[in-house]
Design a protein around this motif. Sequence first.
Motif, PDB file in Angstrom:
ATOM      1  N   LYS A 126     -21.065 -17.628  -1.870  1.00  0.00           N
ATOM      2  CA  LYS A 126     -21.875 -18.409  -0.927  1.00  0.00           C
ATOM      3  C   LYS A 126     -22.825 -19.366  -1.620  1.00  0.00           C
ATOM      4  O   LYS A 126     -23.102 -20.458  -1.116  1.00  0.00           O
ATOM      5  CB  LYS A 126     -22.662 -17.454  -0.008  1.00  0.00           C
ATOM      6  N   ILE A 127     -23.338 -18.976  -2.791  1.00  0.00           N
ATOM      7  CA  ILE A 127     -24.267 -19.838  -3.509  1.00  0.00           C
ATOM      8  C   ILE A 127     -23.628 -21.167  -3.878  1.00  0.00           C
ATOM      9  O   ILE A 127     -24.303 -22.207  -3.979  1.00  0.00           O
ATOM     10  CB  ILE A 127     -24.792 -19.121  -4.785  1.00  0.00           C
ATOM     11  N   PHE A 154     -24.203 -24.311  -1.792  1.00  0.00           N
ATOM     12  CA  PHE A 154     -25.514 -24.963  -1.855  1.00  0.00           C
ATOM     13  C   PHE A 154     -25.759 -25.650  -3.198  1.00  0.00           C
ATOM     14  O   PHE A 154     -26.813 -26.271  -3.386  1.00  0.00           O
ATOM     15  CB  PHE A 154     -26.614 -23.931  -1.590  1.00  0.00           C
ATOM     16  N   ILE A 164     -26.953 -29.396  -3.557  1.00  0.00           N
ATOM     17  CA  ILE A 164     -28.335 -29.790  -3.313  1.00  0.00           C
ATOM     18  C   ILE A 164     -29.006 -30.279  -4.588  1.00  0.00           C
ATOM     19  O   ILE A 164     -30.050 -30.949  -4.546  1.00  0.00           O
ATOM     20  CB  ILE A 164     -29.143 -28.618  -2.687  1.00  0.00           C
ATOM     21  N   THR A 177     -18.840 -31.467  -0.422  1.00  0.00           N
ATOM     22  CA  THR A 177     -19.777 -32.137  -1.319  1.00  0.00           C
ATOM     23  C   THR A 177     -20.169 -33.512  -0.804  1.00  0.00           C
ATOM     24  O   THR A 177     -21.329 -33.922  -0.906  1.00  0.00           O
ATOM     25  CB  THR A 177     -19.167 -32.278  -2.731  1.00  0.00           C
ATOM     26  N   TRP A 200     -22.740 -33.239   1.862  1.00  0.00           N
ATOM     27  CA  TRP A 200     -24.027 -33.009   1.201  1.00  0.00           C
ATOM     28  C   TRP A 200     -24.599 -34.323   0.669  1.00  0.00           C
ATOM     29  O   TRP A 200     -25.807 -34.572   0.754  1.00  0.00           O
ATOM     30  CB  TRP A 200     -23.879 -32.009   0.056  1.00  0.00           C
TER      31      TRP A 200
END
Length: 212
Positions: free
Chosen positions: A8-9, A12, A15, A94, A97
Motif C-alpha cells: 500500500k505504501i 503514495f 507524493i 502516477t 498523482w
Amino acid sequence: MEVYTQKKIAFFIPIIMLPFFFTLDDVISKGGILSTIIFSFTVGFISYFQTSYSNSNTGETEKLQYRLLLSLPVSRKMLISSKYLMTCIWWLITYIWLIAVLFLLKYVFSIQMNQPILNWEVTFVSFCSAYFMSSLFYPLYYKFGYKIANIIGIMLFVIGSNFAGKIGLLNKDNNFISFIFDYPLVAFSTFTIAFVLITFITSLYIFTKTDY
C-alpha cells in the motif's frame, strides 16, 4: 492482480514529486521543453519503481507464485503480457498523482506555470518513458531476480540520463541525429515501441525456458 498485492505504501510514493518540484520552481515556472522533460521522466521513473516494487518477492516466494499461476489454464505468454500491460496501470496512477501535485503547486502554493496542467506532450512522453524504463526491468528480472535486476536497471537509467543530457552535443549534420532533433516525439515513440517489443520477446524467451 498486482494492484491488490502491491504494498500500500507504494501507491503514495508519487507524493515525493511535491517536494522535488518545489526545488525546481524556477524551471517549472518558465515552462517549455525542459519542464515537459522533467515532468515526463519523473512520472516514468516512478512508474518504473512501481513496476519493480510490485515484483519484490523473495526467490522461493516468486517460484511458488509462478508455480501456482502456471497450474491455472493460462499460458506463459499471457503472464508476460499481463506484466507489460500492468505498466499502463502504474503509469496511470502516477500520472494522476502528477496532475494532483501540479494542481497543488499552481493553485495552493501559487507557483506560476506557463503551460497547462493537462499537457498532451507530458502525457505522451511520460507514457513512453514509463514503458521504456519498465520494459528494461523485466528481462533482467526473469534472468537474474529482483535485487540484481533493480540494481542494474537503476545503473542503466543513470547512465542513460547522463547520455541524454549530452544529446545536444551530437553532430546534427548526421541524418539520424537530424531526424531526432526535427521529430523528437516520433523518434522517441518509435524507439520505445521497438525497445518494448525486443524486451517482451526476450522476457518471454527467458520465462519459457525457466523451470518453476
